[in-house]
Structure formats: C-alpha cells, structure tokens
Write a protein that holds these residues in place. Structure first.
Motif, PDB file in Angstrom:
ATOM      1  N   GLU A 151      42.391  12.048  73.117  1.00 29.04           N
ATOM      2  CA  GLU A 151      43.688  13.459  73.848  1.00 29.04           C
ATOM      3  C   GLU A 151      43.902  13.410  75.378  1.00 29.04           C
ATOM      4  O   GLU A 151      45.633  13.573  75.445  1.00 29.04           O
ATOM      5  CB  GLU A 151      42.806  15.233  73.267  1.00 29.04           C
ATOM      6  CG  GLU A 151      43.246  15.112  71.153  1.00 29.04           C
ATOM      7  CD  GLU A 151      41.892  16.629  71.322  1.00 29.04           C
ATOM      8  OE1 GLU A 151      42.356  17.369  72.329  1.00 29.04           O
ATOM      9  OE2 GLU A 151      42.053  16.678  70.668  1.00 29.04           O
ATOM     10  N   LYS A 152      43.134  12.836  76.136  1.00 21.68           N
ATOM     11  CA  LYS A 152      43.252  12.831  77.550  1.00 21.68           C
ATOM     12  C   LYS A 152      44.186  11.862  77.463  1.00 21.68           C
ATOM     13  O   LYS A 152      45.052  11.665  78.114  1.00 21.68           O
ATOM     14  CB  LYS A 152      41.939  13.678  78.197  1.00 21.68           C
ATOM     15  CG  LYS A 152      42.029  13.422  79.280  1.00 21.68           C
ATOM     16  CD  LYS A 152      41.195  12.533  80.383  1.00 21.68           C
ATOM     17  CE  LYS A 152      40.851  13.051  82.277  1.00 21.68           C
ATOM     18  NZ  LYS A 152      39.606  12.820  83.267  1.00 21.68           N
ATOM     19  N   ALA A 153      44.053  10.603  76.786  1.00 23.28           N
ATOM     20  CA  ALA A 153      44.314   9.401  76.685  1.00 23.28           C
ATOM     21  C   ALA A 153      46.068   9.020  76.413  1.00 23.28           C
ATOM     22  O   ALA A 153      47.397   8.976  77.452  1.00 23.28           O
ATOM     23  CB  ALA A 153      43.622   8.267  76.087  1.00 23.28           C
ATOM     24  N   LEU A 154      46.081  10.355  75.677  1.00 25.42           N
ATOM     25  CA  LEU A 154      47.517  10.471  75.162  1.00 25.42           C
ATOM     26  C   LEU A 154      48.322  11.059  76.179  1.00 25.42           C
ATOM     27  O   LEU A 154      49.717  11.264  75.958  1.00 25.42           O
ATOM     28  CB  LEU A 154      47.420  11.309  73.777  1.00 25.42           C
ATOM     29  CG  LEU A 154      47.053  10.260  72.479  1.00 25.42           C
ATOM     30  CD1 LEU A 154      46.929  10.838  70.857  1.00 25.42           C
ATOM     31  CD2 LEU A 154      48.116   9.298  72.247  1.00 25.42           C
ATOM     32  N   GLN A 155      47.637  12.537  76.791  1.00 25.54           N
ATOM     33  CA  GLN A 155      48.039  13.188  77.243  1.00 25.54           C
ATOM     34  C   GLN A 155      48.377  12.776  78.672  1.00 25.54           C
ATOM     35  O   GLN A 155      49.856  12.802  78.979  1.00 25.54           O
ATOM     36  CB  GLN A 155      47.330  14.438  78.042  1.00 25.54           C
ATOM     37  CG  GLN A 155      48.179  15.917  78.553  1.00 25.54           C
ATOM     38  CD  GLN A 155      47.134  16.790  78.960  1.00 25.54           C
ATOM     39  OE1 GLN A 155      45.489  16.753  77.825  1.00 25.54           O
ATOM     40  NE2 GLN A 155      47.717  17.604  79.537  1.00 25.54           N
ATOM     41  N   GLU A 156      48.122  11.868  78.600  1.00 23.69           N
ATOM     42  CA  GLU A 156      47.827  10.844  80.399  1.00 23.69           C
ATOM     43  C   GLU A 156      49.004   9.828  80.084  1.00 23.69           C
ATOM     44  O   GLU A 156      50.186  10.073  80.849  1.00 23.69           O
ATOM     45  CB  GLU A 156      46.926  10.075  80.562  1.00 23.69           C
ATOM     46  CG  GLU A 156      46.075  11.143  81.480  1.00 23.69           C
ATOM     47  CD  GLU A 156      44.969  10.344  81.752  1.00 23.69           C
ATOM     48  OE1 GLU A 156      44.506   9.092  81.611  1.00 23.69           O
ATOM     49  OE2 GLU A 156      43.647  10.452  81.857  1.00 23.69           O
ATOM     50  N   GLN A 157      49.344   9.666  79.001  1.00 24.90           N
ATOM     51  CA  GLN A 157      49.722   8.605  78.653  1.00 24.90           C
ATOM     52  C   GLN A 157      51.806   8.844  78.711  1.00 24.90           C
ATOM     53  O   GLN A 157      52.808   8.733  79.013  1.00 24.90           O
ATOM     54  CB  GLN A 157      50.883   7.767  77.375  1.00 24.90           C
ATOM     55  CG  GLN A 157      51.278   6.147  76.832  1.00 24.90           C
ATOM     56  CD  GLN A 157      50.262   5.791  75.502  1.00 24.90           C
ATOM     57  OE1 GLN A 157      49.571   6.803  74.746  1.00 24.90           O
ATOM     58  NE2 GLN A 157      51.813   5.383  74.878  1.00 24.90           N
TER      59      GLN A 157
END
Length: 465
Positions: free
Chosen positions: A188-194
C-alpha cells in the motif's frame, strides 16, 4: 430536239438534248433529296429511340450501383462508429479493471485475515480445552494412586509437549500473519508513493506549461500546438504514412485558411482521404475565453473551399470540459464529417479515418469507373450532336446550292423564253419583209418619183426597139 411544255402557260418550246438531260437530272436530284430527307428523319427517329432506351438502362444501372455503394459506405461508417465506441468502452473497462483488481485484492486480504483469526481462535479454544483436561488430571492425581499420578504425569508431559508444539505453530502463524500484514502495508505504501510521484510529476508538468504559456505570446501559443502536431506526424511519416501529403495551408485567396491539409492517394492516383486540420490554443491568463464551437463554421467553410472530406479541430480550449476530454468527439450533428480532439488523439484519428477510407477505396474506384462511363456516354452524345450539326450544315449548304441551281434553271428558262420570243419576232419580221419583197415592183418604187419613172420608161422603150 426535245419538246417541253410549260406547266404555267401551256406553251411548248424545244430544247436540245443536253439541256433536256440537265432538266431531267435536276428533277431526279430533287426526288432523290426528298427521299434522302425522309430516310434521314426515319434514321434520326430510330437512333433517338435507341439512345433513350440505352440512356434509361444506363441510368437504372447507375442508380442501382450508386445505391449499393452508398449502402456499403454507410455500413463502413457504422463499423467506424462501433470501433470508436469500443475504444471509448476500452478506456472505461481499464479503469473498472483497476478498481476491481484493488477491490479483489482487499477482499482477499480481508479473507486471509479472517481465516488466520479463526485459526488463532481455534488454537486458543484447544489450549483452553487442554488446560481443563490438565486440571481434571491433577484432581484425579490427588485422589488416585501413584501409578495414576505417574500416568497423569506422563500424560501431562505429553500434553505439554503437544501444547508447546501448538504454541509454536500459533507463534509461526502469528509471525506469518504479521509478515502478510507488513507486506500489505509495504504494498500500500509503494502504491501510495507511486501515485504521489505521478501527482508530483503531473503538478510539475502543469507548472511547466503554465510557465511556458506565461512566457509565450498569443501567436507563439498557437504555433507551439501546430509545431507539436507537425513533429508528431513527421516522427512516423516514413513508417506509417510514406505516400501522404501533410503540409501547411498557405492558400488564403478566399479570405481564410486552415492550418494543415492531409491528403493520400492510392497507387493509381485515386485520392481516398483528405482532412483539413485546425489547431487552437490560448493562454490561461486570457481574459476572453474562446469555445471550441466558435471555430466550427469557419473550419467547415475552409474544408469545403479546399475540397477536403473531413474537418478536425485539434484544441486545448475548454480544458475543464469533460465532453472534450473523454476522447474523440464527433460533432457531425452540427457540421458534416467534423471531429474535435485533444492533441494526444492526433495520430490515432488519422489512422482510424485512413483505415476506414482504405476499406472503401475499392468502392470509390468502382464509382469512378461508373462516372467515367457516364462521361463516355456524354462524349458520345456530344459527338452525335456534332455529327448532327455538321450533317445539318452540309445539308443546308447543299439545299442552298440546289435552290441556286433551280433559280439558275428558272433564269435559263426565262432566257430561252425571251430567245424564243425574239426568234418568233424575227420570223414575223422576215415574213413581213418577204411579203414586202414579193409586193415590190417598179411601179411602186417610181410611184412618187416621176423622174425615175421616166428613166425606166425610156429604158423599157429602148429595150423594146
């Protein structure tokens, strides 16, 4: 000599063999001309009838062919509309697929979490059950014998080992669950950062364009969009459109002009697609905002004057209007074969219209053949008309000469009549002269000349002596 009776006065006069043959030949030529006119009228009437039948058949076949071709072109247009609808539906399907994938992943994560929670609950229930059994065994140990205590002790040790094993399994499950949760949080954090990175890039791009537009004049803003489209086209010109014409429209003789004209022909030189492009852009700080529909009428006028089939407005106006932001917009309900697009659809719409026109190229070539056949029929009719006019001119000249010959014959007949009258008058004068000569005597000659009479009397007397 031949005798000829005048039909008017009934007088008979004689002409030589040559004159008689000329008169007979003239009468025969007149009858021949009359028969020739009659046959000419019959041939012209027959030819006109046959031409009407042929023309009716050609018009019927031509009408049927055009109706069939128009139906096939309409079917092609429906296929284009279906393809366009599929493209728009594909964009919507992509968005739905992404949202459904996220939803499905969340549901799977919730299901796994629920499953692990149920497993932990079962383990806790099992531990509670084992604790109860231990308590019961301890109570029995207190009341039972030493062997029973030993058996209970062994059972307790066994159960402890099992409990220890279960506790280890529970700890492993908790660790696995924790790692799953950690992985999910990381994802979720990676998607949010993306997404944040994309938003940041978009904001930076927006700021760049705002700054770029702020530094440009009104003319430079319009030319930047034109240059962008020209660069896009030239980058794939040799691979996708090697035989296409795509140049600036510099012909402003009618008072206005478009920005670019696209044309493409087949190998035999038949043009199967032509597009008039107009590029519109404006600065964000412009006080008077234009609308796309403000340019429709002028674009349609330029399309018709330059003989183009399609008209396309490449526009960055009304940037917040979702009607123009969702893809290719067909505005043919206002003006025929006109579309409004954003710059990112510049190459796709050329490809779509070009492929559709290539599919109908065969029918256009057949229609061109039919039209050339019609032109041949028109040329045939023109040649027929030229023949009729030439024949009528030759007939008129021949008729004029025939009438001149008749007049000359009439003049010759009048001249012969005058000659006859002169001859008759001469004959009468000769008759009178002969009569006067017969009546001539010395007595009459000397009637009013006594001296001459005396001389004749002396001569007569001498001759008698």
């Amino acid at each position: 000599m031949q005798e000829i009776r005048c039909p008017k006065c009934g007088e008979v006069f004689q002409v030589d063999e040559t004159g008689y043959n000329q008169i007979v030949q003239q009468v025969r030529d007149k009858e021949f001309e009359t028969e020739l006119k009659r046959r000419e009228r019959d041939l012209i009437a027959k030819r006109d009838s046959e031409l009407r039948v042929i023309r009716m058949q050609e018009e019927k076949q031509h009408t049927a062919s055009i109706t069939e071709k128009e139906a096939e072109i309409a079917a092609r247009d429906r296929q284009i509309a279906e393809l366009r609808a599929k493209i728009e539906a594909g964009e919507t399907a992509k968005s739905l697929a992404v949202s459904e994938a996220l939803k499905k992943r969340n549901e799977e994560f919730s299901a796994e979490t629920k499953k692990y929670s149920e497993s932990i609950s079962k383990r806790d229930a099992a531990i509670s059950s084992y604790n109860q059994k231990i308590t019961e065994l301890q109570a029995r140990l207190k009341a039972g014998e030493t062997e029973k205590r030993l058996a209970v002790s062994e059972a307790v040790e066994k159960k402890n080992r099992e409990i220890s094993q279960k506790v280890t399994e529970i700890a492993d499950l908790k660790g696995e669950l924790k790692s799953k949760e950690t992985e999910s949080r990381l994802s979720e954090k990676a998607l949010q950062e993306q997404y944040e990175e994309k938003l940041k890039l978009k904001d930076e791009q927006i700021e760049y364009y705002k700054d770029f537009k702020a530094r440009q004049s009104t003319k430079m803003i319009g030319e930047s969009l034109e240059q962008h489209c020209l660069t896009q086209f030239n980058s794939i010109r040799m691979t996708a459109f090697p035989n296409a014409y795509f140049e600036k429209d510099n012909d402003a003789r009618s008072g206005s002009k478009g920005d670019f004209i696209y044309r493409e022909c087949s190998e035999d030189g038949t043009e199967f697609i032509s597009i008039m492009f107009e590029m519109k852009n404006e600065a964000d700080t412009t006080s008077t905002k234009h609308k796309n529909e403000d340019f429709f009428k002028e674009l349609d006028k330029d399309r018709r004057e330059k003989g183009c089939e399609y008209a396309i407005l490449v526009s960055l106006l009304e940037i917040d209007n979702d009607f123009y932001n969702n893809g290719i917009v067909d505005v043919s309900y206002r003006y025929p074969k006109m579309y409004v697009i954003r710059p990112q659809f510049f190459i796709p719409i050329i490809t779509l219209l070009r492929n559709a026109s290539q599919n109908s190229l065969k029918y256009k070539q057949e229609l061109q053949i039919v039209r050339s056949q019609q032109v041949d029929i028109s040329h045939f009719e023109e040649n027929m008309q030229l023949f009729k006019e030439g024949f009528a001119r030759n007939y008129r000249l021949a008729s004029e000469r025939f009438n001149t010959a008749i007049e000359e014959i009439d003049k010759t007949i009048d001249h012969l009549q005058k000659t006859k009258s002169a001859l008759l008058s001469s004959e009468n004068n000769l008759r009178l002269a002969n009569k006067k000569a017969d009546d001539l005597s010395i007595k009459r000659l000397t009637k009013n000349a006594p001296s001459v009479k005396a001389m004749f009397d002396e001569l007569k007397a001498e001759s008698e002596n």
